[in-house]
Scaffold this motif. Structure first.
Motif, PDB file in Angstrom:
ATOM      1  N   VAL A 172       0.842  -1.202   0.000  1.00 28.70           N
ATOM      2  CA  VAL A 172       0.000   0.000   0.000  1.00 28.70           C
ATOM      3  C   VAL A 172       0.875   1.248   0.000  1.00 28.70           C
ATOM      4  O   VAL A 172       0.668   2.182  -0.779  1.00 28.70           O
ATOM      5  CB  VAL A 172      -0.953   0.017   1.215  1.00 28.70           C
ATOM      6  CG1 VAL A 172      -1.610   1.384   1.386  1.00 28.70           C
ATOM      7  CG2 VAL A 172      -2.016  -1.067   1.068  1.00 28.70           C
ATOM      8  N   PHE A 173       1.863   1.267   0.894  1.00 30.97           N
ATOM      9  CA  PHE A 173       2.733   2.438   1.018  1.00 30.97           C
ATOM     10  C   PHE A 173       3.461   2.721  -0.298  1.00 30.97           C
ATOM     11  O   PHE A 173       3.438   3.847  -0.801  1.00 30.97           O
ATOM     12  CB  PHE A 173       3.737   2.225   2.149  1.00 30.97           C
ATOM     13  CG  PHE A 173       4.655   3.395   2.368  1.00 30.97           C
ATOM     14  CD1 PHE A 173       4.232   4.484   3.110  1.00 30.97           C
ATOM     15  CD2 PHE A 173       5.933   3.410   1.835  1.00 30.97           C
ATOM     16  CE1 PHE A 173       5.067   5.576   3.306  1.00 30.97           C
ATOM     17  CE2 PHE A 173       6.776   4.494   2.028  1.00 30.97           C
ATOM     18  CZ  PHE A 173       6.337   5.575   2.766  1.00 30.97           C
ATOM     19  N   LEU A 174       4.108   1.709  -0.874  1.00 30.12           N
ATOM     20  CA  LEU A 174       4.879   1.926  -2.098  1.00 30.12           C
ATOM     21  C   LEU A 174       3.993   2.335  -3.270  1.00 30.12           C
ATOM     22  O   LEU A 174       4.355   3.236  -4.045  1.00 30.12           O
ATOM     23  CB  LEU A 174       5.676   0.668  -2.446  1.00 30.12           C
ATOM     24  CG  LEU A 174       6.802   0.311  -1.475  1.00 30.12           C
ATOM     25  CD1 LEU A 174       7.479  -0.992  -1.889  1.00 30.12           C
ATOM     26  CD2 LEU A 174       7.829   1.434  -1.383  1.00 30.12           C
ATOM     27  N   HIS A 175       2.830   1.701  -3.411  1.00 28.69           N
ATOM     28  CA  HIS A 175       1.931   2.073  -4.508  1.00 28.69           C
ATOM     29  C   HIS A 175       1.420   3.507  -4.348  1.00 28.69           C
ATOM     30  O   HIS A 175       1.290   4.239  -5.328  1.00 28.69           O
ATOM     31  CB  HIS A 175       0.763   1.080  -4.613  1.00 28.69           C
ATOM     32  CG  HIS A 175       1.127  -0.169  -5.345  1.00 28.69           C
ATOM     33  ND1 HIS A 175       1.515  -1.318  -4.703  1.00 28.69           N
ATOM     34  CD2 HIS A 175       1.197  -0.444  -6.665  1.00 28.69           C
ATOM     35  CE1 HIS A 175       1.801  -2.245  -5.587  1.00 28.69           C
ATOM     36  NE2 HIS A 175       1.618  -1.748  -6.783  1.00 28.69           N
ATOM     37  N   GLU A 176       1.122   3.899  -3.116  1.00 31.18           N
ATOM     38  CA  GLU A 176       0.615   5.258  -2.907  1.00 31.18           C
ATOM     39  C   GLU A 176       1.715   6.293  -3.166  1.00 31.18           C
ATOM     40  O   GLU A 176       1.447   7.351  -3.755  1.00 31.18           O
ATOM     41  CB  GLU A 176       0.058   5.406  -1.484  1.00 31.18           C
ATOM     42  CG  GLU A 176      -0.723   6.672  -1.268  1.00 31.18           C
ATOM     43  CD  GLU A 176      -1.933   6.838  -2.173  1.00 31.18           C
ATOM     44  OE1 GLU A 176      -2.323   7.997  -2.431  1.00 31.18           O
ATOM     45  OE2 GLU A 176      -2.491   5.820  -2.630  1.00 31.18           O
ATOM     46  N   ILE A 177       2.945   6.017  -2.752  1.00 29.84           N
ATOM     47  CA  ILE A 177       4.041   6.944  -3.031  1.00 29.84           C
ATOM     48  C   ILE A 177       4.254   7.069  -4.539  1.00 29.84           C
ATOM     49  O   ILE A 177       4.430   8.172  -5.067  1.00 29.84           O
ATOM     50  CB  ILE A 177       5.342   6.474  -2.330  1.00 29.84           C
ATOM     51  CG1 ILE A 177       5.187   6.554  -0.812  1.00 29.84           C
ATOM     52  CG2 ILE A 177       6.546   7.296  -2.797  1.00 29.84           C
ATOM     53  CD1 ILE A 177       4.890   7.931  -0.260  1.00 29.84           C
ATOM     54  N   ALA A 178       4.215   5.941  -5.252  1.00 24.80           N
ATOM     55  CA  ALA A 178       4.365   5.981  -6.711  1.00 24.80           C
ATOM     56  C   ALA A 178       3.241   6.798  -7.350  1.00 24.80           C
ATOM     57  O   ALA A 178       3.473   7.576  -8.288  1.00 24.80           O
ATOM     58  CB  ALA A 178       4.386   4.564  -7.283  1.00 24.80           C
ATOM     59  N   THR A 179       2.012   6.662  -6.828  1.00 29.72           N
ATOM     60  CA  THR A 179       0.878   7.437  -7.347  1.00 29.72           C
ATOM     61  C   THR A 179       1.079   8.926  -7.106  1.00 29.72           C
ATOM     62  O   THR A 179       0.837   9.755  -7.997  1.00 29.72           O
ATOM     63  CB  THR A 179      -0.433   6.959  -6.693  1.00 29.72           C
ATOM     64  OG1 THR A 179      -0.644   5.586  -7.031  1.00 29.72           O
ATOM     65  CG2 THR A 179      -1.626   7.787  -7.160  1.00 29.72           C
ATOM     66  N   LEU A 180       1.529   9.286  -5.900  1.00 27.42           N
ATOM     67  CA  LEU A 180       1.786  10.696  -5.588  1.00 27.42           C
ATOM     68  C   LEU A 180       2.858  11.271  -6.500  1.00 27.42           C
ATOM     69  O   LEU A 180       2.735  12.403  -6.991  1.00 27.42           O
ATOM     70  CB  LEU A 180       2.194  10.861  -4.128  1.00 27.42           C
ATOM     71  CG  LEU A 180       1.098  10.699  -3.086  1.00 27.42           C
ATOM     72  CD1 LEU A 180       1.691  10.689  -1.678  1.00 27.42           C
ATOM     73  CD2 LEU A 180       0.068  11.814  -3.210  1.00 27.42           C
ATOM     74  N   HIS A 181       3.914  10.504  -6.732  1.00 28.32           N
ATOM     75  CA  HIS A 181       4.975  10.981  -7.619  1.00 28.32           C
ATOM     76  C   HIS A 181       4.430  11.216  -9.030  1.00 28.32           C
ATOM     77  O   HIS A 181       4.734  12.236  -9.660  1.00 28.32           O
ATOM     78  CB  HIS A 181       6.124   9.976  -7.661  1.00 28.32           C
ATOM     79  CG  HIS A 181       6.937   9.955  -6.416  1.00 28.32           C
ATOM     80  ND1 HIS A 181       8.078   9.183  -6.294  1.00 28.32           N
ATOM     81  CD2 HIS A 181       6.809  10.597  -5.233  1.00 28.32           C
ATOM     82  CE1 HIS A 181       8.601   9.363  -5.093  1.00 28.32           C
ATOM     83  NE2 HIS A 181       7.836  10.207  -4.427  1.00 28.32           N
TER      84      HIS A 181
END
Length: 198
Positions: free
Chosen positions: A115-124
């Protein structure tokens, strides 16, 4: 509660929060990650202000801010409040990983990592798309100075870690540079990952 400051390679001391399984599970929710990013990038705010910025209800932002506070990611900013207005601020300006998180067999931790990695990638991706959509609003020198590059190298895991450390040192070296008169906030994303050759 604030954690001790840590020194980033080649840069000054900035407050960094190292994630462990418990704190990661407390953070790994899309809205909590976006709330923390907004407080880090834009400074203290109320739940209502954050709701407006993120297109959420103030009830949702209020609840998730309290959850972030219970895990030590945000805290009250009482010097900003007036009357019953509650202001929040980020406790740390960065997040680092405990390497063991990638090897943790607990399903809850593994799910939180994803969840954390996917959300950071989405924010980027959102930040980059916003820049591309608005770059003509900036003076031409900003468009010609910004960067959207990718590279392919053949490296071992050790060499990749070494490269990351060197790049971080260069970036952090600019924290002490006296800004020019026309300086503005600049976001840098660094993605480095292995890829199969087939």
């Amino acid at each position: 509660m604030s954690e001790p400051e840590k020194t980033e390679p080649g840069g000054p001391r900035i407050p960094i929060r190292q994630l462990d399984p418990r704190s990661l599970r407390g953070l790994a929710h899309p809205l909590r990650i976006r709330l923390l990013a907004a407080l880090r990038h834009h400074g203290p705010a109320t739940a209502s202000q954050l709701a407006d910025r993120l297109g959420e209800s103030s009830g949702a932002t209020s609840y998730h801010l309290r959850q972030l506070a219970s895990h030590g990611f945000v805290e009250d900013a009482p010097e900003r409040g007036k009357g019953r207005e509650r202001w929040w601020r980020a406790v740390h300006q960065g997040t680092s990983w405990d390497p063991s998180l990638f090897e943790d067999e607990d399903p809850g931790t593994r799910g939180a990592v994803n969840v954390f990695l996917h959300e950071i990638a989405t924010l980027h991706a959102q930040e980059l798309n916003t820049w591309i959509g608005t770059m003509r609003d900036w003076p031409g020198e900003w468009a010609s100075s910004a960067d959207l590059s990718d590279f392919t190298l053949r490296l071992s895991a050790r060499q990749l870690r070494e490269l990351d450390e060197k790049v971080h040192a260069v970036i952090n070296g600019y924290r002490d540079v006296e800004p020019d008169e026309d300086a503005t906030k600049v976001r840098l994303h660094l993605h480095a990952f292995p890829q199969r050759s087939d």
